[in-house]
Design a protein around this motif. Sequence first.
Motif, PDB file in Angstrom:
ATOM      1  N   THR A 109       0.820  -1.211   0.000  1.00  0.00           N
ATOM      2  CA  THR A 109       0.000   0.000   0.000  1.00  0.00           C
ATOM      3  C   THR A 109       0.852   1.259   0.000  1.00  0.00           C
ATOM      4  OG1 THR A 109      -1.654  -1.182   1.305  1.00  0.00           O
ATOM      5  CG2 THR A 109      -1.855   1.218   1.226  1.00  0.00           C
ATOM      6  N   THR A 130      -4.585   0.907  -1.593  1.00  0.00           N
ATOM      7  CA  THR A 130      -5.310  -0.367  -1.457  1.00  0.00           C
ATOM      8  C   THR A 130      -6.202  -0.261  -0.221  1.00  0.00           C
ATOM      9  OG1 THR A 130      -3.759  -1.460   0.054  1.00  0.00           O
ATOM     10  CG2 THR A 130      -3.254  -1.604  -2.313  1.00  0.00           C
ATOM     11  N   LYS A 157      -3.967  -9.872   2.204  1.00  0.00           N
ATOM     12  CA  LYS A 157      -3.692  -9.761   0.767  1.00  0.00           C
ATOM     13  C   LYS A 157      -2.863 -10.953   0.290  1.00  0.00           C
ATOM     14  CE  LYS A 157      -4.289  -4.803   0.612  1.00  0.00           C
ATOM     15  NZ  LYS A 157      -4.076  -3.857   1.648  1.00  0.00           N
TER      16      LYS A 157
END
Length: 197
Positions: free
Chosen positions: A43, A84, A189
């Motif tokens: 991110t 994200t 993730k």
Amino acid sequence: MKLTKSFFLAFALVMTTTIAVFAQLQTPAASPAATVSQVVGFTKISIDYSSPAVKGRKIFGEIEKYGVTWRAGANAQTIIEFSTPVSVGGKNLRAGKYSIFMTPSASGEWTVHLNSKAASVFAYMKEGAIDEEAVAADDAVSFKVAPTAGNTERLQYHISAENNKVAKVTMAWEKVVISFMVDTQVDQKMEGFKSAF
């Protein structure tokens, strides 16, 4: 006579151009624009803000009143952007932009608001004051943070990658430091990537 007329015409043209150039010059901003970003896990976290100086003034409690939500910067709203989805204050947030607002407190914890509309705090003015209920209604998340002591002349934001899974976002100004954590959900993730194969 013709030479004198040409000289005055040239002089007038130079003066007009000079005045136009000086009219376009700007003085340095009192609260210059600043940007900080950090990649944490997968991110990218970015913060765009304006950075006012203390300049011998008492900021919190006088210029920024206790109990009144503040834009957490100067000029335009302070914007935090996540590339994200993340988790902040125990709540999952989608990728995108959020305004950061803060409600200072004379004692105890401050409230940090991430505004879901990325709006200005002044969009919530009602009868000359911030409508705190309207601010709360548009919070993507709000949470309490205990301030710590510091000494910072010009408002600054920092983003630390910590363990490269959870980031620490810090605002420091005058004698106050406010920090909060952003979970970039690296493990979730990674599990999503594994299950895709």
